[in-house]
Scaffold this motif. Structure first.
Motif, PDB file in Angstrom:
ATOM      1  N   SER A 212      -4.183   5.516 -18.679  1.00 18.02           N
ATOM      2  CA  SER A 212      -4.803   4.240 -19.052  1.00 18.02           C
ATOM      3  C   SER A 212      -5.222   3.422 -17.847  1.00 18.02           C
ATOM      4  CB  SER A 212      -3.896   3.376 -19.941  1.00 18.02           C
ATOM      5  OG  SER A 212      -2.915   2.709 -19.160  1.00 18.02           O
ATOM      6  N   GLY A 213      -6.102   2.452 -18.122  1.00 17.70           N
ATOM      7  CA  GLY A 213      -6.661   1.597 -17.071  1.00 17.70           C
ATOM      8  C   GLY A 213      -5.632   0.750 -16.360  1.00 17.70           C
ATOM      9  N   SER A 214      -4.653   0.232 -17.104  1.00 13.91           N
ATOM     10  CA  SER A 214      -3.635  -0.610 -16.466  1.00 13.91           C
ATOM     11  C   SER A 214      -2.872   0.167 -15.401  1.00 13.91           C
ATOM     12  CB  SER A 214      -2.650  -1.142 -17.519  1.00 13.91           C
ATOM     13  OG  SER A 214      -3.237  -2.153 -18.298  1.00 13.91           O
ATOM     14  N   ILE A 215      -2.484   1.396 -15.721  1.00 10.00           N
ATOM     15  CA  ILE A 215      -1.724   2.204 -14.771  1.00 10.00           C
ATOM     16  C   ILE A 215      -2.611   2.661 -13.619  1.00 10.00           C
ATOM     17  CG2 ILE A 215      -0.459   4.379 -14.503  1.00 10.00           C
ATOM     18  CD1 ILE A 215       0.711   3.887 -17.311  1.00 10.00           C
ATOM     19  N   GLN A 216      -3.850   2.991 -13.895  1.00  8.68           N
ATOM     20  CA  GLN A 216      -4.767   3.376 -12.821  1.00  8.68           C
ATOM     21  C   GLN A 216      -5.048   2.198 -11.889  1.00  8.68           C
ATOM     22  OE1 GLN A 216      -8.265   5.316 -14.378  1.00  8.68           O
ATOM     23  NE2 GLN A 216      -7.160   7.199 -14.793  1.00  8.68           N
ATOM     24  N   SER A 217      -5.202   0.999 -12.459  1.00  5.38           N
ATOM     25  CA  SER A 217      -5.432  -0.201 -11.639  1.00  5.38           C
ATOM     26  C   SER A 217      -4.224  -0.489 -10.763  1.00  5.38           C
ATOM     27  CB  SER A 217      -5.737  -1.407 -12.529  1.00  5.38           C
ATOM     28  OG  SER A 217      -6.956  -1.232 -13.213  1.00  5.38           O
ATOM     29  N   THR A 218      -3.028  -0.279 -11.312  1.00  7.36           N
ATOM     30  CA  THR A 218      -1.805  -0.450 -10.534  1.00  7.36           C
ATOM     31  C   THR A 218      -1.755   0.550  -9.384  1.00  7.36           C
ATOM     32  OG1 THR A 218      -0.650  -1.192 -12.534  1.00  7.36           O
ATOM     33  CG2 THR A 218       0.713  -0.548 -10.664  1.00  7.36           C
ATOM     34  N   LYS A 229      -7.142   4.176   2.036  1.00  3.10           N
ATOM     35  CA  LYS A 229      -8.360   3.835   1.309  1.00  3.10           C
ATOM     36  C   LYS A 229      -8.231   4.339  -0.116  1.00  3.10           C
ATOM     37  CE  LYS A 229     -13.400   4.205   1.473  1.00  3.10           C
ATOM     38  NZ  LYS A 229     -14.566   4.808   2.168  1.00  3.10           N
ATOM     39  N   PRO A 230      -8.134   3.417  -1.085  1.00  4.17           N
ATOM     40  CA  PRO A 230      -7.945   3.871  -2.463  1.00  4.17           C
ATOM     41  C   PRO A 230      -9.163   4.609  -2.992  1.00  4.17           C
ATOM     42  CG  PRO A 230      -8.300   1.496  -2.396  1.00  4.17           C
ATOM     43  CD  PRO A 230      -8.204   1.958  -0.971  1.00  4.17           C
ATOM     44  N   SER A 231      -8.889   5.664  -3.746  1.00  2.84           N
ATOM     45  CA  SER A 231      -9.956   6.449  -4.350  1.00  2.84           C
ATOM     46  C   SER A 231      -9.958   6.227  -5.846  1.00  2.84           C
ATOM     47  CB  SER A 231      -9.737   7.938  -4.071  1.00  2.84           C
ATOM     48  OG  SER A 231     -10.595   8.731  -4.859  1.00  2.84           O
ATOM     49  N   ARG A 232     -11.132   6.284  -6.443  1.00  4.50           N
ATOM     50  CA  ARG A 232     -11.217   6.148  -7.902  1.00  4.50           C
ATOM     51  C   ARG A 232     -10.728   7.419  -8.589  1.00  4.50           C
ATOM     52  NH1 ARG A 232     -11.458   1.140 -10.194  1.00  4.50           N
ATOM     53  NH2 ARG A 232     -12.193  -0.205  -8.521  1.00  4.50           N
ATOM     54  N   LYS A 233     -10.615   8.519  -7.843  1.00  9.80           N
ATOM     55  CA  LYS A 233     -10.084   9.754  -8.408  1.00  9.80           C
ATOM     56  C   LYS A 233      -8.584   9.766  -8.167  1.00  9.80           C
ATOM     57  CE  LYS A 233     -14.365  12.402  -7.957  1.00  9.80           C
ATOM     58  NZ  LYS A 233     -15.024  13.607  -7.391  1.00  9.80           N
ATOM     59  N   LEU A 234      -7.838   9.352  -9.167  1.00  5.06           N
ATOM     60  CA  LEU A 234      -6.410   9.108  -8.990  1.00  5.06           C
ATOM     61  C   LEU A 234      -5.523  10.177  -9.610  1.00  5.06           C
ATOM     62  CD1 LEU A 234      -6.505   5.290  -9.762  1.00  5.06           C
ATOM     63  CD2 LEU A 234      -5.828   6.302  -7.580  1.00  5.06           C
ATOM     64  N   ASN A 235      -6.118  11.230 -10.155  1.00  6.65           N
ATOM     65  CA  ASN A 235      -5.293  12.229 -10.836  1.00  6.65           C
ATOM     66  C   ASN A 235      -4.252  12.818  -9.888  1.00  6.65           C
ATOM     67  OD1 ASN A 235      -5.033  13.696 -13.454  1.00  6.65           O
ATOM     68  ND2 ASN A 235      -5.237  15.469 -12.107  1.00  6.65           N
ATOM     69  N   GLY A 236      -2.978  12.751 -10.295  1.00  9.80           N
ATOM     70  CA  GLY A 236      -1.899  13.264  -9.471  1.00  9.80           C
ATOM     71  C   GLY A 236      -1.320  12.255  -8.498  1.00  9.80           C
ATOM     72  N   PHE A 237      -1.933  11.067  -8.388  1.00  8.88           N
ATOM     73  CA  PHE A 237      -1.409  10.032  -7.493  1.00  8.88           C
ATOM     74  C   PHE A 237      -0.075   9.525  -8.046  1.00  8.88           C
ATOM     75  CE2 PHE A 237      -0.811   5.657  -6.144  1.00  8.88           C
ATOM     76  CZ  PHE A 237      -1.141   5.689  -4.797  1.00  8.88           C
ATOM     77  N   THR A 238       0.903   9.383  -7.153  1.00 12.16           N
ATOM     78  CA  THR A 238       2.242   8.955  -7.555  1.00 12.16           C
ATOM     79  C   THR A 238       2.622   7.663  -6.847  1.00 12.16           C
ATOM     80  OG1 THR A 238       2.965  11.229  -7.971  1.00 12.16           O
ATOM     81  CG2 THR A 238       4.689   9.622  -7.583  1.00 12.16           C
ATOM     82  N   PHE A 239       3.203   6.725  -7.600  1.00 10.61           N
ATOM     83  CA  PHE A 239       3.779   5.540  -6.961  1.00 10.61           C
ATOM     84  C   PHE A 239       5.168   5.288  -7.544  1.00 10.61           C
ATOM     85  CE2 PHE A 239       1.157   3.989 -10.479  1.00 10.61           C
ATOM     86  CZ  PHE A 239       1.953   3.036 -11.117  1.00 10.61           C
ATOM     87  N   ASN A 240       6.006   4.599  -6.778  1.00  9.74           N
ATOM     88  CA  ASN A 240       7.403   4.434  -7.166  1.00  9.74           C
ATOM     89  C   ASN A 240       7.717   3.011  -7.633  1.00  9.74           C
ATOM     90  OD1 ASN A 240       7.759   2.861  -4.788  1.00  9.74           O
ATOM     91  ND2 ASN A 240       8.253   4.697  -3.601  1.00  9.74           N
ATOM     92  N   TYR A 241       8.980   2.801  -8.007  1.00 11.30           N
ATOM     93  CA  TYR A 241       9.378   1.499  -8.546  1.00 11.30           C
ATOM     94  C   TYR A 241       9.225   0.395  -7.507  1.00 11.30           C
ATOM     95  CZ  TYR A 241      12.044  -2.261 -10.689  1.00 11.30           C
ATOM     96  OH  TYR A 241      12.415  -3.479 -11.198  1.00 11.30           O
ATOM     97  N   TYR A 242       9.562   0.686  -6.257  1.00 15.53           N
ATOM     98  CA  TYR A 242       9.428  -0.340  -5.214  1.00 15.53           C
ATOM     99  C   TYR A 242       7.978  -0.789  -5.094  1.00 15.53           C
ATOM    100  CZ  TYR A 242       9.060  -2.457  -0.606  1.00 15.53           C
ATOM    101  OH  TYR A 242       8.766  -3.310   0.425  1.00 15.53           O
ATOM    102  N   GLU A 243       7.049   0.169  -5.073  1.00 17.37           N
ATOM    103  CA  GLU A 243       5.625  -0.184  -4.963  1.00 17.37           C
ATOM    104  C   GLU A 243       5.157  -0.970  -6.183  1.00 17.37           C
ATOM    105  OE1 GLU A 243       3.471   3.250  -2.397  1.00 17.37           O
ATOM    106  OE2 GLU A 243       4.549   3.969  -4.164  1.00 17.37           O
ATOM    107  N   LEU A 244       5.617  -0.562  -7.374  1.00 17.19           N
ATOM    108  CA  LEU A 244       5.272  -1.303  -8.588  1.00 17.19           C
ATOM    109  C   LEU A 244       5.779  -2.734  -8.499  1.00 17.19           C
ATOM    110  CD1 LEU A 244       4.329  -1.650 -11.532  1.00 17.19           C
ATOM    111  CD2 LEU A 244       6.486  -0.597 -12.256  1.00 17.19           C
ATOM    112  N   ASP A 245       7.005  -2.917  -8.016  1.00 17.73           N
ATOM    113  CA  ASP A 245       7.588  -4.250  -7.894  1.00 17.73           C
ATOM    114  C   ASP A 245       6.780  -5.114  -6.926  1.00 17.73           C
ATOM    115  OD1 ASP A 245       9.648  -6.171  -8.490  1.00 17.73           O
ATOM    116  OD2 ASP A 245      10.466  -5.799  -6.487  1.00 17.73           O
ATOM    117  N   VAL A 246       6.380  -4.540  -5.793  1.00 18.92           N
ATOM    118  CA  VAL A 246       5.585  -5.287  -4.811  1.00 18.92           C
ATOM    119  C   VAL A 246       4.229  -5.683  -5.400  1.00 18.92           C
ATOM    120  CG1 VAL A 246       4.406  -5.144  -2.576  1.00 18.92           C
ATOM    121  CG2 VAL A 246       6.728  -4.251  -2.807  1.00 18.92           C
ATOM    122  N   VAL A 247       3.573  -4.732  -6.071  1.00 17.27           N
ATOM    123  CA  VAL A 247       2.276  -5.007  -6.705  1.00 17.27           C
ATOM    124  C   VAL A 247       2.428  -6.104  -7.765  1.00 17.27           C
ATOM    125  CG1 VAL A 247       0.511  -4.070  -8.251  1.00 17.27           C
ATOM    126  CG2 VAL A 247       1.227  -2.761  -6.246  1.00 17.27           C
TER     127      VAL A 247
END
Length: 319
Positions: A212-218, A229-247
């Motif tokens: 979904s868009g919300s998770i891709q935007s995150t 440099k963020p890419s619009r092709k995000l398939n397989g991109f992983t982020f963790n709880y710390y990064e989510l908290d900072v965002v």
């Protein structure tokens, strides 16, 4: 021009998506065209998502006519699935009748658990789930789907009436954040998820997949914070709880849509509703004990195609 093409439309609450695929000889598919238009069904009138306004209908019809023309260009039979906002609209029949009369598109209004199943099929196609226990999360505009499967066998699936458009409408008037509204929204999210009689919380998993868009935007914001440099092709991109908290802290510190638009890598079409999406995702991390999440580029619309191919194979093998 590609041959043996099929088209799928995801008529979501926040946006409508179209993909056109070409079936390959090995039974796989290649995406040959795609479109996305923000719609925001059910956001203007009534409470919750219980009514599609005339303006929203007009906008939806314009988009669907455009999608129909593109599908016709590829000579692609078209399947359209409508989700949360259309499911709940009191004027659902008026809307789907108008769509058929003006575009010829038959709208399939799918139930929440079917939506979760199709999303899982899409994510499974994009990521390697073989032999894995996977929790799949999709945060939409009107609802959030949770599905847990063990090596393809679905253990539970549910659709919860929490979404980025729905919660923004309910808690954040004019998309302005206040500490009181944020706290109330967070409590509401937890209550809605934990009230489900289908969802389990104590289980092992090998992967958490997010669509979904919300998770891709995150993910884009997390990538930006890594100074990559963020890419619009995000398939397989992983982020963790710390990064989510900072965002989340970064986004929620910007109280208005206009302020959030100044954040580097912010999706301009999601700056108004992303706070609600982040609150849902962070609460899911907490409730399920998630350490990291992997982004799937494929979601409901690709799941529709995967399901359609399975049915075509079944029908042809039975002949």
């Amino acid at each position: 021009m590609a041959k043996n093409c099929f088209a799928a439309i995801d008529m979501g609450t926040n946006s409508f998506h179209l993909i056109i695929v070409e079936l390959q000889k090995d039974g796989s598919f290649k995406i040959v065209d795609r479109e996305r238009e923000v719609i925001r069904l059910g956001s203007q009138e009534g409470t919750g998502l219980n009514r599609i306004s005339e303006e929203e209908m007009t906008r939806a019809l314009k988009v669907l006519k455009k999608f129909k023309k593109l599908a016709a260009f590829y000579d692609a039979p078209l399947t359209a699935a409508a989700t949360s906002a259309v499911r709940e609209a009191g004027n659902q029949k008026e809307f789907i009748d108008k769509v058929y009369n003006e575009t010829g598109i038959v709208v399939n209004v799918i139930e929440g658990t079917e939506e979760a199943n199709l999303i899982y099929l899409g994510a499974k196609k994009a990521l390697n789930f073989d032999g894995k226990k996977v929790l799949c999360i999709d945060i939409g505009g009107g609802s959030t789907e949770f599905l847990y499967a063990d090596d393809g066998k679905i253990i539970f699936a549910d659709s919860i009436k929490i979404g980025s458009v729905r919660l923004s409408k309910e808690f954040f008037k004019d998309f302005i954040l206040s500490d009181e509204a944020l706290s109330a929204c967070e409590v509401h999210i937890e209550n809605m998820i934990t009230a489900s009689d289908k969802i389990q919380f104590n289980f092992e998993y090998d992967m958490v997949a997010g669509t979904s868009g919300s998770i891709q935007s995150t993910a884009l914001l997390a990538a930006s914070l890594r100074n990559s440099k963020p890419s619009r092709k995000l398939n397989g991109f992983t982020f963790n709880y710390y990064e989510l908290d900072v965002v989340t802290q970064l986004v929620l510190s910007h109280k208005t849509k206009e302020e959030r638009l100044t954040i580097p890598a912010m999706d301009t079409k999601r700056a108004d509703i992303i706070p609600a999406g982040l609150l849902i995702l962070k609460k899911a991390f907490q409730l399920f004990g998630i350490k990291q999440i992997t982004v799937s580029d494929y979601t409901l619309k690709e799941g529709i195609i995967v399901d359609m191919i399975k049915k075509l194979k079944t029908s042809s093998s039975s002949l």
